[in-house]
Design a protein around this motif. Sequence first.
Motif, short mmCIF file in Angstrom:
data_model
loop_
_atom_site.label_atom_id
_atom_site.label_comp_id
_atom_site.label_asym_id
_atom_site.label_seq_id
_atom_site.Cartn_x
_atom_site.Cartn_y
_atom_site.Cartn_z
N ILE A 1 0.77 -1.01 0.34
CA ILE A 1 0.03 0.14 0.16
C ILE A 1 0.76 1.55 0.00
N VAL A 2 1.92 1.25 0.97
CA VAL A 2 3.12 2.97 0.92
C VAL A 2 3.27 2.79 -0.67
N LEU A 3 4.00 1.38 -1.40
CA LEU A 3 4.76 1.50 -2.36
C LEU A 3 3.83 2.24 -3.36
N CYS A 4 3.04 1.73 -3.51
CA CYS A 4 1.90 2.47 -4.36
C CYS A 4 0.95 3.52 -4.67
N VAL A 5 1.03 3.60 -2.65
CA VAL A 5 0.92 5.54 -2.33
C VAL A 5 1.69 5.93 -3.05
N PHE A 6 2.80 6.17 -3.13
CA PHE A 6 4.17 6.86 -2.79
C PHE A 6 4.70 6.48 -4.71
N LYS A 7 3.97 5.60 -5.06
CA LYS A 7 4.89 5.25 -6.96
C LYS A 7 5.45 6.20 -6.78
N ASP A 8 4.85 7.47 -7.68
CA ASP A 8 5.73 8.45 -8.01
C ASP A 8 7.46 8.76 -7.35
N ALA A 9 6.93 9.16 -6.37
CA ALA A 9 8.61 9.43 -5.82
C ALA A 9 9.31 8.44 -5.38
N THR A 10 8.91 6.78 -5.32
CA THR A 10 9.61 6.01 -5.21
C THR A 10 10.30 5.93 -6.83
N LEU A 11 9.95 5.98 -7.78
CA LEU A 11 10.75 5.87 -9.43
C LEU A 11 11.36 6.77 -9.18
N SER A 12 10.58 7.89 -8.74
CA SER A 12 12.25 9.17 -9.57
C SER A 12 13.05 9.35 -8.37
N HIS A 13 12.74 8.70 -6.84
CA HIS A 13 14.42 8.25 -6.43
C HIS A 13 15.33 7.53 -6.84
N PHE A 14 14.90 6.77 -7.46
CA PHE A 14 15.24 5.10 -8.12
C PHE A 14 16.08 5.96 -8.88
N VAL A 15 15.67 6.49 -9.96
CA VAL A 15 15.88 6.81 -11.27
C VAL A 15 16.94 8.54 -11.08
N GLU A 16 16.76 9.31 -9.31
CA GLU A 16 17.41 10.29 -9.40
C GLU A 16 18.90 10.15 -8.60
N HIS A 17 18.46 9.15 -8.31
CA HIS A 17 20.00 8.55 -7.23
C HIS A 17 20.44 7.64 -8.06
N ASP A 18 19.81 6.98 -8.92
CA ASP A 18 20.78 5.68 -9.68
C ASP A 18 21.11 4.53 -9.66
N LEU A 19 20.04 4.60 -8.73
CA LEU A 19 19.53 3.17 -7.48
C LEU A 19 19.56 2.04 -8.47
N SER A 20 20.07 0.90 -8.19
CA SER A 20 20.41 0.10 -9.34
C SER A 20 19.72 -1.22 -9.04
N ILE A 21 17.92 -1.11 -9.33
CA ILE A 21 16.98 -2.05 -9.44
C ILE A 21 17.49 -3.68 -10.01
N GLU A 22 18.21 -3.69 -10.55
CA GLU A 22 18.68 -5.23 -11.32
C GLU A 22 19.33 -5.44 -9.54
N ALA A 23 20.49 -4.74 -9.51
CA ALA A 23 21.13 -5.15 -7.91
C ALA A 23 20.00 -5.42 -6.46
N LEU A 24 19.06 -5.11 -6.40
CA LEU A 24 17.78 -5.34 -5.66
C LEU A 24 17.66 -6.37 -6.07
N TYR A 25 16.92 -7.13 -7.20
CA TYR A 25 16.83 -8.43 -7.27
C TYR A 25 17.42 -9.25 -6.90
N SER A 26 18.64 -8.70 -7.73
CA SER A 26 19.83 -9.81 -7.10
C SER A 26 19.56 -10.23 -5.41
N ALA A 27 19.65 -9.53 -4.97
CA ALA A 27 19.98 -8.94 -3.31
C ALA A 27 18.66 -9.85 -3.08
N VAL A 28 17.61 -9.61 -3.23
CA VAL A 28 16.23 -10.35 -2.16
C VAL A 28 16.59 -11.50 -2.97
N PHE A 29 17.14 -12.37 -4.56
CA PHE A 29 16.85 -13.60 -4.67
C PHE A 29 18.00 -14.05 -3.39
#
Length: 162
Positions: A23-51
């Motif tokens: 629910i929190v991720l959905c409410v803050f969808k735009d902020a979450t995505l822009s944070h990942f893009v602005e700070h050049d965070l690796s979503i691929e690394a998140l996938y690997s870390a969780v795996f």
Amino acid sequence: MPNKLTLKVEQYGPVFSGSATFIVLCVFKDATLSHFVEHDLSIEALYSAVFDWASIQTGFLFGIFGFIASKGDGFIGEIRNSMPMKHFIKYTKWAIYIGFILTITSMPLIVLDKKAADIDDTWFYIIALWFSMFVWAFLAFARTAYIFGVLVAVEDRHRIKG
């Protein structure tokens, strides 16, 4: 003996926390995505870390389950048919199931290699659901590991041979 509220939090805390995360991720969808893009965070690394975490967690939980299932003597043998032990077995099974599902669902995310800037609404909700499963799995694991620690801390009674 724990009160009813404590037992409900113990039982449903992990799945509730996972749902709240979604629910929190959905409410803050735009902020979450822009944070990942602005700070050049690796979503691929998140996938690997969780795996990695989910696969290790699931293996550890299989070990706990095997230990508990095979132990028929001592303290664990004495409480084997009690309600708290039945809850613990159920918690362990659910933690294994959700950890296994998380491990399997992480693999395609790693392979698809979606960049944060390329994520549309559909992908965001898929990833939010997946990450919420991680929160659920992590807390289910923590609950199981904590209770297992309590169980093995109780020393078995040693009988004097005579």
